[in-house]
Design an enzyme around this catalytic site. Structure first.
Site, PDB file in Angstrom:
ATOM      1  N   ILE A 172     -10.249  -9.014  -4.162  1.00 44.53           N
ATOM      2  CA  ILE A 172      -9.181  -8.071  -4.510  1.00 44.53           C
ATOM      3  C   ILE A 172      -8.242  -8.673  -5.555  1.00 44.53           C
ATOM      4  O   ILE A 172      -7.882  -8.021  -6.544  1.00 44.53           O
ATOM      5  CB  ILE A 172      -8.409  -7.646  -3.241  1.00 44.53           C
ATOM      6  CG1 ILE A 172      -9.343  -6.870  -2.306  1.00 44.53           C
ATOM      7  CG2 ILE A 172      -7.191  -6.800  -3.606  1.00 44.53           C
ATOM      8  CD1 ILE A 172      -8.775  -6.608  -0.915  1.00 44.53           C
ATOM      9  N   ALA A 204      -4.271   1.331   1.257  1.00 47.29           N
ATOM     10  CA  ALA A 204      -4.857   0.793   0.027  1.00 47.29           C
ATOM     11  C   ALA A 204      -6.383   0.889   0.039  1.00 47.29           C
ATOM     12  O   ALA A 204      -7.010   1.086  -0.990  1.00 47.29           O
ATOM     13  CB  ALA A 204      -4.406  -0.650  -0.184  1.00 47.29           C
ATOM     14  N   THR A 237      -0.220  -6.109  -0.288  1.00 44.99           N
ATOM     15  CA  THR A 237      -1.278  -5.238   0.248  1.00 44.99           C
ATOM     16  C   THR A 237      -2.229  -6.064   1.114  1.00 44.99           C
ATOM     17  O   THR A 237      -3.337  -5.619   1.404  1.00 44.99           O
ATOM     18  CB  THR A 237      -2.094  -4.563  -0.877  1.00 44.99           C
ATOM     19  OG1 THR A 237      -2.689  -5.581  -1.689  1.00 44.99           O
ATOM     20  CG2 THR A 237      -1.241  -3.658  -1.745  1.00 44.99           C
ATOM     21  N   SER A 238      -1.812  -7.287   1.503  1.00 41.68           N
ATOM     22  CA  SER A 238      -2.747  -8.140   2.262  1.00 41.68           C
ATOM     23  C   SER A 238      -2.566  -7.911   3.763  1.00 41.68           C
ATOM     24  O   SER A 238      -3.234  -7.047   4.343  1.00 41.68           O
ATOM     25  CB  SER A 238      -2.588  -9.606   1.870  1.00 41.68           C
ATOM     26  OG  SER A 238      -1.305 -10.095   2.173  1.00 41.68           O
ATOM     27  N   ARG A 239      -1.646  -8.620   4.378  1.00 39.52           N
ATOM     28  CA  ARG A 239      -1.297  -8.376   5.780  1.00 39.52           C
ATOM     29  C   ARG A 239       0.205  -8.569   5.894  1.00 39.52           C
ATOM     30  O   ARG A 239       0.788  -9.454   5.255  1.00 39.52           O
ATOM     31  CB  ARG A 239      -2.023  -9.351   6.716  1.00 39.52           C
ATOM     32  CG  ARG A 239      -3.494  -9.017   6.930  1.00 39.52           C
ATOM     33  CD  ARG A 239      -3.705  -7.717   7.725  1.00 39.52           C
ATOM     34  NE  ARG A 239      -5.115  -7.410   7.957  1.00 39.52           N
ATOM     35  CZ  ARG A 239      -5.850  -6.627   7.167  1.00 39.52           C
ATOM     36  NH1 ARG A 239      -5.323  -6.069   6.097  1.00 39.52           N
ATOM     37  NH2 ARG A 239      -7.116  -6.380   7.484  1.00 39.52           N
ATOM     38  N   HIS A 254      -0.662   1.396   5.008  1.00 41.84           N
ATOM     39  CA  HIS A 254      -1.982   0.759   5.051  1.00 41.84           C
ATOM     40  C   HIS A 254      -3.071   1.715   4.547  1.00 41.84           C
ATOM     41  O   HIS A 254      -4.077   1.943   5.225  1.00 41.84           O
ATOM     42  CB  HIS A 254      -2.299   0.261   6.463  1.00 41.84           C
ATOM     43  CG  HIS A 254      -3.207  -0.939   6.455  1.00 41.84           C
ATOM     44  ND1 HIS A 254      -3.011  -2.030   7.257  1.00 41.84           N
ATOM     45  CD2 HIS A 254      -4.318  -1.229   5.721  1.00 41.84           C
ATOM     46  CE1 HIS A 254      -3.961  -2.926   7.035  1.00 41.84           C
ATOM     47  NE2 HIS A 254      -4.770  -2.453   6.101  1.00 41.84           N
ATOM     48  N   GLU A 272       3.289  -3.204  11.958  1.00 43.23           N
ATOM     49  CA  GLU A 272       2.722  -1.882  11.658  1.00 43.23           C
ATOM     50  C   GLU A 272       1.921  -1.301  12.812  1.00 43.23           C
ATOM     51  O   GLU A 272       1.687  -0.089  12.851  1.00 43.23           O
ATOM     52  CB  GLU A 272       1.851  -1.943  10.404  1.00 43.23           C
ATOM     53  CG  GLU A 272       0.546  -2.723  10.571  1.00 43.23           C
ATOM     54  CD  GLU A 272      -0.309  -2.684   9.309  1.00 43.23           C
ATOM     55  OE1 GLU A 272       0.190  -3.012   8.222  1.00 43.23           O
ATOM     56  OE2 GLU A 272      -1.502  -2.314   9.436  1.00 43.23           O
ATOM     57  N   ASP A 328       2.084  -2.174   1.427  1.00 46.95           N
ATOM     58  CA  ASP A 328       1.104  -1.295   2.069  1.00 46.95           C
ATOM     59  C   ASP A 328       0.858  -1.756   3.495  1.00 46.95           C
ATOM     60  O   ASP A 328       0.127  -1.112   4.244  1.00 46.95           O
ATOM     61  CB  ASP A 328      -0.213  -1.300   1.283  1.00 46.95           C
ATOM     62  CG  ASP A 328      -1.217  -0.305   1.845  1.00 46.95           C
ATOM     63  OD1 ASP A 328      -0.845   0.883   1.973  1.00 46.95           O
ATOM     64  OD2 ASP A 328      -2.352  -0.701   2.185  1.00 46.95           O
TER      65      ASP A 328
HETATM   66  P1  NAI Z   1     -11.384 -12.613  -0.073  1.00 47.24           P
HETATM   67  O1  NAI Z   1     -11.843 -13.386   1.104  1.00 47.24           O
HETATM   68  O2  NAI Z   1     -12.377 -12.196  -1.114  1.00 47.24           O
HETATM   69  O3  NAI Z   1     -10.220 -13.436  -0.832  1.00 47.24           O
HETATM   70  C1  NAI Z   1      -9.162 -14.058  -0.192  1.00 47.24           C
HETATM   71  C2  NAI Z   1      -8.750 -15.216  -1.094  1.00 47.24           C
HETATM   72  O4  NAI Z   1      -7.551 -15.780  -0.544  1.00 47.24           O
HETATM   73  C3  NAI Z   1      -9.794 -16.331  -1.164  1.00 47.24           C
HETATM   74  O5  NAI Z   1     -10.078 -16.650  -2.509  1.00 47.24           O
HETATM   75  C4  NAI Z   1      -9.127 -17.479  -0.437  1.00 47.24           C
HETATM   76  O6  NAI Z   1      -9.509 -18.750  -0.963  1.00 47.24           O
HETATM   77  C5  NAI Z   1      -7.663 -17.168  -0.733  1.00 47.24           C
HETATM   78  N1  NAI Z   1      -6.752 -17.904   0.136  1.00 47.24           N
HETATM   79  C6  NAI Z   1      -6.945 -18.348   1.407  1.00 47.24           C
HETATM   80  N2  NAI Z   1      -5.879 -19.060   1.809  1.00 47.24           N
HETATM   81  C7  NAI Z   1      -5.010 -19.036   0.766  1.00 47.24           C
HETATM   82  C8  NAI Z   1      -3.749 -19.600   0.579  1.00 47.24           C
HETATM   83  N3  NAI Z   1      -3.192 -20.338   1.537  1.00 47.24           N
HETATM   84  N4  NAI Z   1      -3.138 -19.407  -0.621  1.00 47.24           N
HETATM   85  C9  NAI Z   1      -3.706 -18.680  -1.591  1.00 47.24           C
HETATM   86  N5  NAI Z   1      -4.924 -18.116  -1.473  1.00 47.24           N
HETATM   87  C10 NAI Z   1      -5.551 -18.297  -0.295  1.00 47.24           C
HETATM   88  O7  NAI Z   1     -10.611 -11.362   0.510  1.00 47.24           O
HETATM   89  P2  NAI Z   1     -10.288  -9.976  -0.212  1.00 47.24           P
HETATM   90  O8  NAI Z   1     -11.404  -9.021   0.022  1.00 47.24           O
HETATM   91  O9  NAI Z   1      -9.833 -10.226  -1.598  1.00 47.24           O
HETATM   92  O10 NAI Z   1      -9.063  -9.466   0.698  1.00 47.24           O
HETATM   93  C11 NAI Z   1      -7.830 -10.164   0.730  1.00 47.24           C
HETATM   94  C12 NAI Z   1      -7.002  -9.655   1.896  1.00 47.24           C
HETATM   95  O11 NAI Z   1      -6.608  -8.312   1.624  1.00 47.24           O
HETATM   96  C13 NAI Z   1      -7.760  -9.555   3.232  1.00 47.24           C
HETATM   97  O12 NAI Z   1      -7.721 -10.787   3.928  1.00 47.24           O
HETATM   98  C14 NAI Z   1      -7.028  -8.480   3.962  1.00 47.24           C
HETATM   99  O13 NAI Z   1      -6.036  -9.068   4.767  1.00 47.24           O
HETATM  100  C15 NAI Z   1      -6.372  -7.665   2.855  1.00 47.24           C
HETATM  101  N6  NAI Z   1      -6.906  -6.309   2.784  1.00 47.24           N
HETATM  102  C16 NAI Z   1      -6.031  -5.260   2.828  1.00 47.24           C
HETATM  103  C17 NAI Z   1      -6.476  -3.955   2.749  1.00 47.24           C
HETATM  104  C18 NAI Z   1      -5.535  -2.808   2.746  1.00 47.24           C
HETATM  105  O14 NAI Z   1      -5.981  -1.657   2.914  1.00 47.24           O
HETATM  106  N7  NAI Z   1      -4.244  -2.996   2.537  1.00 47.24           N
HETATM  107  C19 NAI Z   1      -7.916  -3.673   2.671  1.00 47.24           C
HETATM  108  C20 NAI Z   1      -8.750  -4.846   2.545  1.00 47.24           C
HETATM  109  C21 NAI Z   1      -8.252  -6.114   2.621  1.00 47.24           C
END
Ligand code: NAI
Length: 347
Positions: free
Chosen positions: A157, A299, A234-236, A297, A265, A260
């Site tokens: 993302i 996104a 938009t993460s958590r 939530h 939540e 988001d």
């Molecule tokens: P991903 O696993 O592809 O990427 C996560 C990245 O965060 C990785 O490159 C990892 O190395 C990095 N990371 C881990 N610890 C870190 C730190 N301490 N500092 C900086 N970077 C760090 O995951 P993706 O698919 O990109 O999703 C990211 C997050 O988005 C998910 O974990 C989820 O919580 C959230 N999400 C939210 C949605 C929404 O609807 N709002 C939908 C899908 C995901």
């Protein structure tokens, strides 16, 4: 397999039934509206697997109860897995699957929508124009072109958002313990988190929620950010400390906030509470700021993403049924982030 699908909405049912039929999988999907938690876990009786979503509680007691009901595994309809006690699941021998990627574009595009809307105050302009108020005062924005965007977490993302913002002409800074060559191809640059926070006009969070990233954006981090910074999450929800962010908004250090996701939540999102009195005072306070834009939530919520989530969920169930492990398993080691999100520690 018989599968209890918790937190079901109409759109989940439609997409899961279609994916189940298209794959010829023949799973018996039992759709349940309640969240999974200690009070509802008994609804899974008779099921081989449980399908859960982001605000379902899959902690040790719930897992133990599922295990006692002879549930063999958990499949999540999400990428994030912070709501599952993976250590307990491992000890109980209950495999957990997730949807590692469905549409990173959906979430990245939503983050971009929050950035554009906050900057150009589309949410306020919409209300004004409907009231016949065509005054521009208070709607002043800035050019994204030439601004610096800081992306925390350059996984699927974060990289998708980096591409979008590079297209707007932003300078891209990033922080991730596992740097991606792709970011540099886009023209971005990894810097220590401290530098990112100090230099970015926009900070967008795309790291998972882990013990290390919980409240990563706290009062100390906010104090180092550029005055008037735009913060997007938009993460958590719990990656930011909501109380600290409210203080940051009150003193103007944070100039814009786009959310988001929200720490608490679970009691709010995905439900129609419009006829009820809001009990969450921190959330109510956030809603009073003109420079805060919150979505519930959503996104991930695109047609493409729902279809992909359903297809991967059925594939996870097929693999669980045939080999005892979901196609995309998630294990306890993955919940422990490789390195802490301490300023200056990562590249
Ligand atoms: P991903 O696993 O592809 O990427 C996560 C990245 O965060 C990785 O490159 C990892 O190395 C990095 N990371 C881990 N610890 C870190 C730190 N301490 N500092 C900086 N970077 C760090 O995951 P993706 O698919 O990109 O999703 C990211 C997050 O988005 C998910 O974990 C989820 O919580 C959230 N999400 C939210 C949605 C929404 O609807 N709002 C939908 C899908 C995901």
């Amino acid at each position: 397999m018989r599968v209890s699908v918790f937190s079901t909405k109409r759109y989940d049912r439609v997409h899961l039934e279609a994916a189940n039929a298209a794959a010829g999988a023949g799973h018996e999907l039992v759709f349940l509206e309640p969240h999974l938690g200690p009070d509802t876990v008994s609804l899974a009786a008779g099921s081989d697997a449980v399908c859960a979503f982001v605000n379902d509680v899959v902690d040790r007691p719930v897992l133990a109860a599922l295990h006692a009901l002879r549930v063999r595994g958990i499949v999540l309809r999400s990428a994030g897995y912070n709501n599952v006690d993976l250590v307990a699941a491992g000890e109980l021998g209950m495999p957990v699957g997730r949807v590692p990627a469905y549409s990173p574009h959906a979430v990245a595009e939503h983050a971009a929508a929050l950035i554009l809307s906050l900057n150009r105050k589309i949410h306020r302009a919409y209300a004004r124009v409907r009231e016949g108020n065509f005054e521009l005062d208070g709607l002043l924005g800035f050019d994204l072109h030439g601004r610096t965007a800081g992306i925390v977490g350059t996984g699927k993302i974060g990289l998708a958002l980096a591409r979008i913002l590079a297209g707007f002409g932003c300078t891209i800074l990033a922080s991730d313990p596992f740097p991606s060559a792709e970011l540099e191809r886009i023209g971005g640059r990894y810097v220590p988190l401290a530098d990112l926070l100090a230099c970015a006009d926009i900070v967008s969070l795309h790291c998972p929620l882990t013990p290390q990233t919980r409240h990563a954006i706290d009062a100390a981090a906010i104090a180092t950010m550029k005055p008037g910074v735009m913060l997007i999450n938009t993460s958590r929800g719990a990656v930011i400390d909501t109380a600290a962010v409210i203080d940051g908004l009150k003193c103007g250090r944070i100039g814009y906030l786009g959310l988001d996701v929200y720490e608490e939540e679970g009691d709010l999102f995905f439900e129609d509470l419009s006829g009820q009195v809001l009990q969450d005072d921190a959330f109510a306070r956030l809603l009073t700021f003109p420079n805060v834009l919150i979505t519930g939530h959503q996104a991930f919520f695109t047609e493409e993403a729902l279809r992909a989530i359903a297809e991967t969920t059925i594939a996870n169930l097929n693999a669980l049924e045939q080999g005892g492990i979901p196609l995309h398993p998630v294990r306890a080691e993955q919940a422990l982030a490789p390195r802490p999100l301490s300023a200056g520690a990562d590249r």
